[in-house]
Each structure stands twice: as C-alpha cells, then as structure tokens.
Design an enzyme around this catalytic site. Structure first.
Site, PDB file in Angstrom:
ATOM      1  N   ASP A   1      75.584 108.490   4.937  1.00 20.89           N
ATOM      2  CA  ASP A   1      74.928 109.782   5.170  1.00 20.89           C
ATOM      3  C   ASP A   1      73.684 109.989   4.303  1.00 20.89           C
ATOM      4  O   ASP A   1      73.069 111.049   4.355  1.00 20.89           O
ATOM      5  CB  ASP A   1      75.919 110.930   4.919  1.00 20.89           C
ATOM      6  CG  ASP A   1      76.789 111.199   6.140  1.00 20.89           C
ATOM      7  OD1 ASP A   1      76.332 110.908   7.269  1.00 20.89           O
ATOM      8  OD2 ASP A   1      77.916 111.696   5.966  1.00 20.89           O
TER       9      ASP A   1
ATOM     10  N   ASP B   1      84.158 107.436  10.090  1.00 22.76           N
ATOM     11  CA  ASP B   1      83.483 108.698   9.784  1.00 22.76           C
ATOM     12  C   ASP B   1      84.136 109.819  10.591  1.00 22.76           C
ATOM     13  O   ASP B   1      84.484 110.877  10.078  1.00 22.76           O
ATOM     14  CB  ASP B   1      81.996 108.543  10.145  1.00 22.76           C
ATOM     15  CG  ASP B   1      81.169 109.762   9.788  1.00 22.76           C
ATOM     16  OD1 ASP B   1      81.493 110.431   8.788  1.00 22.76           O
ATOM     17  OD2 ASP B   1      80.189 110.037  10.514  1.00 22.76           O
TER      18      ASP B   1
ATOM     19  N   GLU C   1      70.382 110.330   6.411  1.00 19.63           N
ATOM     20  CA  GLU C   1      70.367 111.528   7.236  1.00 19.63           C
ATOM     21  C   GLU C   1      70.294 112.811   6.395  1.00 19.63           C
ATOM     22  O   GLU C   1      69.623 113.760   6.763  1.00 19.63           O
ATOM     23  CB  GLU C   1      71.608 111.575   8.125  1.00 19.63           C
ATOM     24  CG  GLU C   1      71.468 112.670   9.159  1.00 19.63           C
ATOM     25  CD  GLU C   1      72.454 112.558  10.286  1.00 19.63           C
ATOM     26  OE1 GLU C   1      73.229 111.590  10.306  1.00 19.63           O
ATOM     27  OE2 GLU C   1      72.435 113.447  11.146  1.00 19.63           O
ATOM     28  N   ASP C   2      71.011 112.827   5.276  1.00 20.55           N
ATOM     29  CA  ASP C   2      71.154 114.082   4.546  1.00 20.55           C
ATOM     30  C   ASP C   2      70.326 114.211   3.275  1.00 20.55           C
ATOM     31  O   ASP C   2      70.297 115.270   2.664  1.00 20.55           O
ATOM     32  CB  ASP C   2      72.627 114.310   4.184  1.00 20.55           C
ATOM     33  CG  ASP C   2      73.488 114.514   5.424  1.00 20.55           C
ATOM     34  OD1 ASP C   2      72.901 114.736   6.496  1.00 20.55           O
ATOM     35  OD2 ASP C   2      74.714 114.437   5.307  1.00 20.55           O
TER      36      ASP C   2
HETATM   37 MN    MN Z   1      79.610 111.262   7.655  1.00 21.57          MN
END
Ligand code: MN
Length: 741
Positions: free
Chosen positions: A90, A156, A93-94
């Site tokens: 992640d 996930d 993306e984050d």
């Molecule tokens: Mn995730």
C-alpha cells in the site's frame, strides 16, 4: 482514518514488533531460503512510510501490511519476494513514495509486483472493475504478468474481510458482495480452499447477518448430538484402522455456514434436512508417497466393509487429481442413524494441498535450494489454470451470477464495466446513473441483447445497453419508474430544465408575436392573455404556448378588454331536450345531427382545447364539450371520457367541425412486430426522415421476441397518420401499425 484518543506509543510499538516477529517466525520455519534481510528492510520502509496513519479500526496502518504478509507467508506459502511486496503493497497508493523509489530500494521484481497491486486496486478489483465473462481471465492475465500480484491481492482482501466490522454498513455490503462475486471464486480456482471458504463465510456474515447468526447457533446447538452420532459411527472404523497399525486422525468437520445456507436455498430445505451437514475426515501419516494411494484404498475397504456405500458417490481424486492438484478419496456411506455420511480419506500431504492449494504441493518435494524453481513451477500452474479453457469462463461467471446480494445488484455496461445498483433498479435508473443525458433520452434498453422497456427491472449479472433517441425527452410519469435517489434527483432536474426550455420558447414566441404586430409588451397585455387562456400564471401561459397547446392569434390582444367571442359554438344541440343518460348509447345519435355547426374561428382565434384523453386531430369525428368556464374541449366522437361526460352533462355537448388543418396535432400509433435488428431504427427513419413527422414520445417493449412500440407524433390531420401507418407496415418485421387515438 480514525484517531484513537488513548494510544500508548510504547505499547503500540510492542504490538507492531510482536506482529512482525510472528511473521518472521512463520517464514523461518518454512522451507524457503532464509532471506530475512530484504523482508526486514521492506518492513522498516513500510513502517516509516505509513508512520502516523491509522486504519479505520484505530490500529496503526502498518498492522495491515504485516497481516497481509503473514497470510501470504503462512496461509498461501509464498516466499521472501512476496512477503516483502506484501509489506510494501500500500506504500505507492497511500504515501508519497513511487514505484521508482521501490525499485531503487528493493529491485525490479518487487517493484513490479507493488506496481501491479497498485494498478489493480483501481483496475479489475477496483471500483471500475471490468468483469465481462469472456474478458475476465484475460484481464487477470494481462493485468498481472506476475501471478503473485493476484495471490497478494487475495491476502489483502482476506485481511480486509477479517477486519470488515470497522467499516460502515453500506461499505460492508459492497465489499462483502464483491468478495463473494470476484474473490471467492478466484480463490477456488487457485486451489486456495481454506481462503475461499473463509471469504465466503465472511461475505455471508455481512450480507445476511441474521441468517448467519441463526445457522451458527443451529450448528452449535446440534453439536452434542452430532458428536454422539460421530462417536457411534467412527468406533467400528477406528477399531479396524488401529488394527492396521495406522497413524491417523479421524475427525468430523461441519460445513461452513455459507455452504449450508446455500444448500438450504438451492434445495429449499430447512436446516434440519441438510443431511450432509458435516463430513468425516481421515488423515493418515505416510512417509512414502508411493504408499499413499494403496493406503487410501485399504482404508476405503475397511469403511465399506462396515457400512453400505452410496453407489454414485465414490470420488477418486487419487488416480486423476483435480486440475489444482487436489488429491483424496471420497466415499459416502450409510451411517448408523440411516443418514449418508461422506468420508474423505487423505494422507497428510494431500490434506495440506487440499487446505492450502499449490503452496503446499511443492513444499513436499524440495531438495535444498530448489524453492525458487518449484515456486516458479507452481506460479506457472496457476497461470495455466487461468488460461485453461476448462472449466470455462462461463462456469466461473455462473458462480458470480448467483444473486446473493441482499440489497444490491451488479449489472454490466456493454463494455463490461460493472455498475452497482440497488435492488429493484430499472433500465432508466441505470441510464440516469451513467449520465443525465442518457437518462433523459432513454427510450428503451437491451438486456442481455434483448429489447426491453426502460421500466424493466434489472437483475444481477445483466448486461445492459441503453437505447436513446434525440427526440425523446423526460416525462413526468418516469418518476414511477425511477427508484434510485440519484435517478429521481436527476430526473426531477431534467424535468425542471425541460419545462424551463419550453417556457423560454413560449415566451420567445409570445414576444416575437407582439413584435410582429407592433405591440409593446406590457403587464396588461400579459394578464389579458393569461385570463383569456384560462391559465393560472405567466409560466403556465408560456409553457402552453411553447408546448403548442395555445396558438397565438390577434384576438388574444384585444386591448379593449372585450374578450374573445366564443361564437364558434352556436347552439346547444340538446336545448329543450332531456340529456341522454345511458353511457353506452351511441353518441352520434344523441346529437342532433340535422344541425351542423362549424367550429368557427374568428380573426384567427381557435380558442378551443384538444382533449388530452383522446387527442382528436383534423379529419376525426369530434364533439365539443362546454366546460363550466365556457371553454370548449374537443373530444373524439368515440372517446370513453366523453361518454362519461355525456351521461352527466349531456346538455353541454356541441357539434364541431374542423376548419383549420394547419395545426400540429398529437396522434398515437401502436406498432407490433417481431423484434429484429434495426427494426427500431427503420421506424424512426420513416417517421423523421422520409415523412418529416415530429416524434413526440416513443416507448418500446420487447417480450419474448415480440416488439411493441407506442409512438406519439405531431401531425396536421388524420390522413398523415393513415399514410404513416401504411409506411411503417412496410418495415421488415412489423406486423401491424395502427392509430390508437
Ligand atoms: Mn491493502
């Protein structure tokens, strides 16, 4: 992200370290080469990148990647590359880090996996997922050149499902539905049975909380009885297996809540009648793989000597394992209570494969240093499964198509983009959901390639195409067809906009008309027109002008305020007579036919109104009805509404005769035929191109290949309609076209 008010940072760090240590311990006890260094770096990188971020549950964010990595390692059986990628999954993306950063730190391979994971979170598994049957597997392949991407995504999702309770209920529904729809079938295809079962059960729990609770407690309540029964069932078999000198476990396993529920649904039976509620399982220790099959059959012999076997229920997956390498011997026998019991016979190795899929498979065959090779082989097998034509994509979608969502359905655009809609949504709802313009011009839909009316209620899995026409405009009746809040809001707005456009058009016409006659606009003129037309407001006046309901003429502008002279009705044909009371009586005879009056206009005034119920047009036989406020409404002679009026107000009927033929009058036509490609287009072409007729409204339905079309057109007189019907009848597929009023 939620803020947790009483966080103890030290305690939190201990929790993170403990979770990470657990991940490492699991990895170190696996058969993989011990590449702890890269995992360690990945952990620290991710921990720092997600520093200060929390999940909705209040946990530090890093707990999620650790959990995903733990699933990837311990439940799927992947190695250091996947564990590292999971820890980092992640980050791109984050946080502000890019794939380039990952590549610089961890190399090409891990960066590619993280990139793939980032992409599919907005791709096949994201909100705009594209899961059309034929394309589904292809997409999986192209979007994830490295199969590990799918496996990590699976982990996930599993962790997100395990922690779903911290999400708001509407999200729970959506995520649970999606899981059942996409992830669980995929897990099954990949041989990840334990994960598949857990995903299904968790989805079920959130989609049908009450059912889940009920079945759980029923399973619990029946436990004692089940154990007793199993003890009786297993005792004689145990005796024989012990005599064989076998090292084994003999257990009873209750099916998952979800699979019990599914069975109840499919067979329409109550819980008590699900006879294969549980399966017995014998798992034996066996050092030599070549002995496994022989032992399975020996155990089989022992069981079938005690109990009668079901002739059709022996499953031999020893000789020919399932495509995902599942191996076992299943036999169903009649238990002591007279119910069938399935017994699964497996070696420890087979059991591991059954629970964990391929991950377990290669683990048993390793020499030192062969992991990478074996792993590559396994990943290739998964790729092959996804490419493999059998069982085909349609089978796969069958699972998907099961409408198990309690409040939502998923339908697909022609391009295969799924749209989540509330249950009960119509074609028109979908049209509005896609775009307001699609909604306002929607005349029909094609669901799974069949023409349906725009009111058609959609089902999960439907593929829907919206059919539009430029001449269509939003109708107030659509409010009944549109059920979604979004659709209603957009329709209401469109209707307001539509009305506004007509009002503006009417106002413009009115102003042009004044200008043409050299009259200056004044409020007096306006209120005169309003009162002469018996309308309530300026907007209503303009609307009726714009909508061709009021024809502008000079008499409207009588400045002296004398009012229009309604001398186009001359005499009450019933004067001095009893008004007819029998509603079924032929109206033409009720009227004094000897007196012929012309529907006269004076100075171009045609201050009558055409009835909404029957829409007579020049050429039709008509009757006038004098309203309380001295207006004349013109009905068709055979109008049922007029027949009703006649019964109560017979004395107000007037004979009429057409004089003007230039107006645009509304006529309705019904067309019926065999639904075939292009039929609608041909009809529309005749109306708007060949005959230049104005189409006001069109609604199309198709039922089992029968095409039905209701059409409203604006024409000058009845002969145009007759000609139009004649032309439409020439269209291939059309069996009849008739004027309905
Ligand atoms: Mn995730």
């Amino acid at each position: 992200m939620m803020q947790n008010s009483n966080i103890n940072p030290e305690e939190e760090n201990r929790m993170i370290d403990a979770a990470y240590q657990n991940l490492l311990n699991g990895y170190l006890s696996s058969n993989h080469r011990k590449k702890v260094e890269i995992i360690d770096r990945a952990f620290k990188f991710a921990r720092d990148a997600h520093q200060g971020i929390r999940r909705r549950s209040g946990e530090p964010y890093i707990m999620h990647p650790i959990a995903v990595a733990t699933i990837v390692s311990q439940e799927i059986g992947l190695g250091s590359t996947s564990i590292s990628a999971s820890l980092l999954h992640d980050v791109v993306e984050d946080t502000d880090y890019t794939v380039e950063d990952i590549k610089a730190q961890f190399g090409e391979k891990i960066a590619r996996i993280v990139d793939g994971l980032t992409k599919i979170s907005g791709g096949i598994f994201g909100d705009k997922a594209s899961v059309q049957a034929e394309n589904f597997r292809k997409l999986l392949l192209t979007m994830s050149e490295d199969v590990r991407v799918i496996l990590i995504k699976m982990a996930d999702r599993l962790h997100n499902m395990r922690t779903l309770s911290s999400m708001p209920p509407n999200k729970q529904y959506k995520i649970a539905g999606e899981t059942l729809y996409i992830y669980a079938p995929l897990a099954q295809r990949l041989g990840l049975y334990a994960i598949k079962t857990e995903l299904e059960d968790l989805s079920f729990k959130y989609n049908h909380p009450q059912e889940y609770e009920r079945i759980s407690s029923l399973i619990e309540a029946s436990e004692e009885q089940r154990n007793e029964l199993f003890a009786r069932f297993s005792a004689p078999i145990r005796e024989r297996l012990d005599n064989m000198g076998l090292d084994y476990t003999f257990t009873v396993r209750v099916k998952s809540c979800y699979s019990i529920w599914k069975k109840m649904q499919m067979k329409h039976i109550p819980f008590e009648e699900v006879y294969d509620l549980y399966a017995a399982r014998i798992v034996f220790q066996c050092d030599k793989e070549y002995d496994e099959k022989r032992l399975c059959w020996s155990i089989y012999d022992q069981i079938t000597e005690v109990y009668t076997k079901h002739p059709d229920r022996v499953r031999d997956w020893l000789t020919t394992p399932k495509v995902n390498k599942y191996q076992a011997l299943h036999v169903t026998v009649m238990g002591p209570d007279g119910n069938w019991v399935e017994v699964q016979i497996r070696s420890h190795r087979m059991d591991d494969i059954a629970e964990r899929g391929f991950a377990a498979h290669w683990k048993y065959k390793l020499g030192e240093g062969e992991e990478e090779k074996e792993l590559a082989k396994w990943l290739q097998t998964i790729t092959d499964i996804l490419k493999e034509p059998e069982p085909n994509a349609i089978d796969f979608l069958d699972t998907i198509k099961l409408n198990l969502f309690s409040s939502e359905i998923i339908v697909f655009t022609p391009k295969g983009e799924p749209m989540t809609m509330p249950k009960g949504a119509s074609v028109l709802d979908l049209a509005f959901a896609l775009h307001t313009d699609l909604g306002t011009h929607c005349i029909a839909g094609k669901v799974n390639h069949e023409l349906v009316p725009s009111s058609y209620k959609l089902n999960s899995g439907d593929q829907v195409e919206i059919i539009t026409s430029n001449t269509q405009y939003p109708q107030p009746e659509w409010m009944q067809v549109v059920v979604t809040a979004k659709g209603k809001a957009r329709l209401r707005q469109a209707l307001r906009h539509q009305r506004r456009l007509i009002i503006d058009k009417g106002e413009q016409r009115f102003m042009d008309f004044l200008a043409k006659h050299n009259i200056e606009f004044s409020n007096e003129i306006l209120s005169q027109a309003i009162s002469r037309q018996f309308v309530g407001s300026k907007d209503e006046l303009y609307f009726m002008i714009g909508n061709d309901e009021i024809q502008l003429n000079e008499a409207m502008l009588n400045k002296k305020g004398q009012g229009a002279r309604f001398n186009w009705w001359r005499r009450n044909p019933f004067k001095g007579k009893e008004a007819p009371k029998e509603t079924t009586q032929d109206l033409s005879q009720a009227i004094d036919t000897k007196m012929v009056y012309r529907l006269e206009t004076r100075d171009g005034v045609s201050n009558y109104r055409i009835a909404d119920c029957c829409h007579p047009i020049p050429g039709d036989d008509t009757v006038g009805f004098l309203t309380e406020d001295n207006k004349v409404v013109v009905h068709k002679m055979d109008c049922p509404m007029l027949a009703r009026l006649k019964a109560s107000y017979g004395s107000r009927l007037l004979e009429t005769q057409w004089e003007e033929y230039s107006d645009r009058f509304q006529a309705s036509i019904h067309i019926i035929g065999i639904d075939q490609k292009g039929i609608l287009q041909s009809i529309v072409n005749i109306i708007s191109t060949n005959m230049s007729i104005n189409m006001k409204k069109m609604s199309v339905t198709a039922d089992q290949g029968v095409f039905n079309c209701d059409l409203d057109v604006l024409v000058s007189d009845a002969t145009v309609v007759t000609n139009l019907c004649r032309e439409i009848k020439k269209v291939k597929g059309v069996t009849n076209a008739t004027r309905t009023n």
